[in-house]
Each structure stands twice: as structure tokens, then as C-alpha cells.
Design an enzyme around this catalytic site. Structure first.
Site, PDB file in Angstrom:
ATOM      1  CB  ALA A 165      -0.932   0.000   1.216  1.00 23.79           C
ATOM      2  CG  PHE A 172      -6.035   6.907   1.254  1.00 17.89           C
ATOM      3  CD1 PHE A 172      -7.370   6.822   1.611  1.00 17.89           C
ATOM      4  CD2 PHE A 172      -5.239   7.855   1.874  1.00 17.89           C
ATOM      5  CE1 PHE A 172      -7.907   7.663   2.572  1.00 17.89           C
ATOM      6  CE2 PHE A 172      -5.765   8.709   2.831  1.00 17.89           C
ATOM      7  CZ  PHE A 172      -7.109   8.624   3.180  1.00 17.89           C
ATOM      8  CB  SER A 197      -2.113  10.562   1.528  1.00 12.33           C
ATOM      9  OG  SER A 197      -2.378   9.286   2.104  1.00 12.33           O
ATOM     10  CE  LYS A 198      -1.322   4.055   1.348  1.00  9.78           C
ATOM     11  NZ  LYS A 198      -2.235   4.719   2.278  1.00  9.78           N
ATOM     12  N   PRO A 199       1.715   7.515  -2.907  1.00  8.69           N
ATOM     13  CG  PRO A 199       3.901   6.706  -2.614  1.00  8.69           C
ATOM     14  CD  PRO A 199       2.499   6.575  -2.071  1.00  8.69           C
TER      15      PRO A 199
END
Length: 373
Positions: free
Chosen positions: A169, A193, A195-197
Site C-alpha cells: 500500500a 488512497f 495520500s499514497k505516491p
């Protein structure tokens, strides 16, 4: 005066800057969204398949099955492996709750082992002692952006004929011995999500596997266990990725490789700038690994004072996972006590994540370090 202030270091600094990325591709994202609105296939539209093909090609895995969230990805992976009540699944206590939550949802038992003190990932040296006749899967987590030692974990798992599910994740885009995260085991899972890379503008996730039979089963599970319309040979979930989110991800993915490179450059700069500050441990990336730095996380001797000082200068910071999973109320039935996993507890007590995104300005980074000094 107000226009000048917004360009001062620290002024309106974002912990994760999503707006700068959006500004680069806003027109393209809006074009993609309009295309979905025009064709009207809001569920399992053509953009979903297009994204799956591109992500599979990027990771080098034969099959990519997108889904509604990173949590659903892990849950579907366990369901595809027929994890049942009473089974045991080994994972770590220092991670977001989803990793162990999905195990408990299937009435299986999360079995925790401690993490390494440098990478904060699963310690392979502790793995074999946790394996029993009831162990049916192992879930290492790529915390903060780098993969666990999947090579050693896979060797131990193969010895006992236990499947490995990589929780990527936070590590999607990272590499281990030159191979991409989510292409390191039987099943790899990731999250989109925001905020993920690689994040969408809602929830989203994906599952990767080289196994044809597992891929077919995962696709069934994703749509209520349905193989053909109105025929449900197995129990599944409503786990589909929205077409709109797939369309957004397709445009954001065009920047992904460049942004991973930028993240590494910014992390390297942090490492240099923080090197002479006592009481600070900067992130350690293991040999043969690269990191996408989903977060730039340090250990500090006095987190409360440091975070308070940063806040006083309008610099955001976040302490993640301050209560390890074995000490969370959701898992009291496992009977763990403080001290059971000392490294996880130590990291949880001293970790602090600093502002990190591909668009973090040099002057803002310098302001962060100046405040820390």
C-alpha cells in the site's frame, strides 16, 4: 503583503502537496472525467481495463485486478486463498490496521512478529519461529515506501509451502533486487488512497498476481462472486474500482515515474541536511532496495518537543501508528501485553514523519530542517 507571505518558507506548507500535482494535469484529468460522463459506463468502464493493463505492464506482473480500496485488496487476497476461521496469518504490529483487520474479519488469527529497527519492516529472522501447522499466509508490509526483505521471507515461506501476500500500500513503485513492489510474491496488494505516491481522488486499490487461477477467482470475488451474470458460484464482495477513479489514475500515472525520482531526491536532501542533528535517525533504505518515500519518517529522542516546535512555525508533521496493533482494543483477545514486540513499540514511541511530496520546495525543506535544529 498577503501575496508575499504565501511564498515565504513554511507559509501554508502542506504535509503532502496534492494541489501542485493537480495543477500540472488538471485539464487532462477533466478531459478524462468528461469522457466517462459521455460514455456513461460508471462501473467497470473501459478506463478500468486500460488502467489494469498499464499497471500490470509497469510491475511486470501478468494480472492486475483493480478494486475499491487497499483494504479490499487485502481482504480479497485472503478470500482467494480460502483463509478460514481458525487459520493463522503472520504479519507485523507496526502498520495501519487494515493489514490485520482483514484477517480478523475472516475470523482467522493475526499472528504478529516484530520489525527490524532500521527499516521498520518485518524481521525475517523472527518469521520461522511463528509458523505453525495453522499458518496459512504471511503478509509483510512495505512500510513508509520500501519493500520488506521479500527474498528472505519468500525462502522461508516456500520451505513451509505458505503463500505470501505483499502489502504494498505504501511501497508501490519501489523495488527489491530490481523487481517492482507487488511483483515479489504470489499476490501483491496496493492502495490508491489520495495520500499514497499513486493516489486517486477517493478510495481505490489493486491486486497483482502471476497466477491465472487466482486472477480469475479474484475477478469473481470483486463482483459478488459472480462468474457470469446472475451466477454466483462463490461468495464475494462489492469490490470494484469506480471508472471515474480509474480515469483519474490514468492521468496521474503519467507522472508517476518522474515523481518517484523526485521523492528520492528530496529524501536524499533531507538525509544530508539532517545528518548533523543529534538525536535524529533518518530513514534507512536496505541494500538492494529503493524507496518511494510514501512518508519521510525519522526517529527522534523527543517527538513531542520537536513536533510542537514545528507546529509553532506552521510546519506540519505526523506521528503514524503511535499505538501498535497488538496494543489496540480491536485485538485484545490475542492477549498481548506491552513489551511483547519491543521494537515496534520503540518505533511507535519515537517516529515522526516530515513533509514529503514530489513538489516540496527546497526553501520549505530548508525551513523544516532549520526549525528542527
Amino acid at each position: 503583503m498577503l501575496n508575499h507571505l504565501k511564498f515565504l518558507p513554511g507559509a501554508n506548507m502542506q504535509f503532502i502537496d496534492l494541489k501542485s500535482q493537480q495543477d500540472r494535469i488538471r485539464d487532462r484529468i477533466e478531459t478524462r472525467i468528461r469522457q466517462v460522463l459521455d460514455h456513461g459506463q460508471y462501473i467497470m468502464g473501459p478506463e478500468v481495463q486500460e488502467l489494469e493493463v498499464k499497471l500490470a505492464d509497469y510491475t511486470g506482473v501478468k494480472h492486475c485486478i483493480t478494486c475499491a480500496s487497499g483494504t479490499d485488496a487485502l481482504l480479497m487476497a485472503l478470500m482467494a486463498l480460502d483463509i478460514s476461521p481458525g487459520d493463522e496469518v503472520i504479519t507485523v504490529p507496526y502498520t495501519w490496521i487494515s493489514t490485520a483487520e482483514v484477517i480478523a474479519l475472516l475470523r482467522a488469527k493475526p499472528v504478529f512478529i516484530d520489525i527490524q529497527p532500521d527499516t521498520f519492516n518485518m524481521d525475517p529472522a523472527k518469521l520461522e519461529a511463528a509458523i505453525t501447522s495453522r499458518t496459512k499466509a504471511i503478509i509483510p508490509v512495505g512500510i513508509y515506501g520500501q519493500c520488506a526483505d521479500m527474498t528472505r521471507i519468500n525462502i522461508i515461506a516456500a520451505k513451509h509451502n505458505i503463500p505470501v501476500i505483499e502489502d504494498g500500500a505504501q511501497s508501490f513503485g519501489a523495488t527489491h533486487h530490481g523487481k517492482k513492489s507487488c511483483n515479489l510474491s504470489l499476490i501483491g496488494c496496493t492502495s490508491f488512497f489520495p495520500s499514497k505516491p499513486l493516489g486517486c481522488y477517493g478510495d481505490g486499490g489493486a491486486i497483482f498476481t502471476p497466477n491465472d487461477a487466482l486472477a480469475d477467482k479474484l475477478r469473481q470475488i470483486r463482483i459478488h462472486g459472480q462468474k457470469v451474470k446472475h451466477q454466483h458460484p462463490l461468495v464475494g464482495i462489492n469490490g470494484r474500482l469506480d471508472t471515474l477513479q480509474a480515469a483519474i489514475l490514468l492521468e496521474k500515472f503519467t507522472l508517476f515515474s518522474e515523481e518517484c525520482h523526485r521523492r528520492a531526491e528530496i529524501a536524499d536532501r533531507y538525509n544530508v541536511l539532517l545528518a548533523d542533528i543529534p538525536g535524529i535517525q533518518t530513514p534507512v533504505v536496505a541494500a538492494n532496495n529503493t524507496s518511494v518515500y510514501a512518508q519521510y519518517t525519522i526517529l527522534t529522542d523527543d517527538r513531542e518537543a520537536l513536533s510542537s516546535n514545528l507546529k509553532s512555525k506552521d510546519i506540519p508533521s505526523v506521528a503514524y501508528y503511535t499505538a501498535p496493533l497488538h496494543l489496540q482494543g480491536a485485538f485484545t483477545d490475542l492477549g498481548h501485553q506491552p513489551g511483547d514486540f519491543p521494537i515496534s513499540e520503540e518505533v511507535a514511541a519515537h517516529c515522526l514523519s516530515l513533509p514529503m511530496s514530489p513538489y516540496l520546495r527546497r526553501e520549505d525543506q530548508a525551513a523544516v530542517v532549520a526549525a528542527m535544529k
